[in-house]
Write an enzyme that holds these catalytic residues in place. Structure first.
Site, mmCIF file in Angstrom:
data_model
loop_
_atom_site.group_PDB
_atom_site.id
_atom_site.type_symbol
_atom_site.label_atom_id
_atom_site.label_comp_id
_atom_site.label_asym_id
_atom_site.label_seq_id
_atom_site.Cartn_x
_atom_site.Cartn_y
_atom_site.Cartn_z
ATOM 1 N N LYS A 154 -8.526 -7.255 -6.304
ATOM 2 C CA LYS A 154 -8.113 -6.032 -6.036
ATOM 3 C C LYS A 154 -7.065 -5.761 -5.552
ATOM 4 O O LYS A 154 -6.040 -6.003 -4.542
ATOM 5 C CB LYS A 154 -9.135 -5.390 -4.802
ATOM 6 C CG LYS A 154 -9.152 -3.902 -5.426
ATOM 7 C CD LYS A 154 -10.026 -2.950 -4.699
ATOM 8 C CE LYS A 154 -10.180 -1.245 -4.123
ATOM 9 N NZ LYS A 154 -10.570 -1.269 -3.214
ATOM 10 N N ARG A 210 -10.830 -11.404 -0.562
ATOM 11 C CA ARG A 210 -11.530 -11.258 -1.713
ATOM 12 C C ARG A 210 -11.592 -12.874 -2.351
ATOM 13 O O ARG A 210 -12.667 -13.237 -2.631
ATOM 14 C CB ARG A 210 -10.010 -10.470 -2.898
ATOM 15 C CG ARG A 210 -9.527 -9.547 -2.514
ATOM 16 C CD ARG A 210 -10.225 -8.450 -2.659
ATOM 17 N NE ARG A 210 -9.986 -6.805 -2.799
ATOM 18 C CZ ARG A 210 -10.281 -6.326 -1.677
ATOM 19 N NH1 ARG A 210 -10.971 -6.557 -0.238
ATOM 20 N NH2 ARG A 210 -9.909 -5.011 -1.147
#
Length: 144
Positions: free
Chosen positions: A93, A54
């Site tokens: 996320k 991420r």
């Protein structure tokens, strides 16, 4: 980086001069394994890897972005001056917003990116002994 870019252009072709990199580093527990199939490959699994992924995807071209966990280790080793706290939080996320840091590097007026004026551009390889191992005290690759 211009020497490396020129070398890549010779090897990969003329349309590769705008190549860059994004790196996301995180520290923590992982699970490792070898996946067999047509081609065997080593694979890492876990939340630590997902967070690093991420961070890479929310990074900036030619920048190294590290997590708070990795920043804590860098600071603990006495190298906190290598880091700059990122101005904004990133969305990861399943984790929400997290604070990350940029690794400071050589500044190039033609390649300033991200939310700061520091860019990661060239690594100096660590010194090696005759066995190919890093010489004691040289540490990891550092920015010029």
């Amino acid at each position: 980086m211009s020497v490396l870019t020129r070398e890549l252009e010779v090897r990969l072709g003329p349309d590769t001069t705008m190549l860059g990199f994004r790196v996301g580093l995180n520290s923590g527990p992982v699970t490792a394994g070898v996946l067999r199939g047509e081609r065997s490959r080593f694979q890492l699994f876990g939340d630590t890897v997902n967070t690093a992924s991420r961070m890479e995807s929310t990074g900036a071209s030619n920048r190294v972005q590290i997590s708070q966990a990795t920043a804590d280790l860098v600071i603990e080793s006495g190298k906190g001056h290598w880091l700059r706290k990122r101005d904004d939080l990133i969305e990861a996320k399943g984790k929400g917003e997290i604070q990350t840091y940029w690794v400071k590097g050589k500044v190039s007026s033609s390649a300033r990116t991200g939310d700061s004026k520091e860019s990661s551009h060239s690594f100096r390889p660590e010194e090696r002994n005759t066995h190919g191992n890093a010489k004691k005290g040289t540490g990891p690759p550092i920015f010029d």
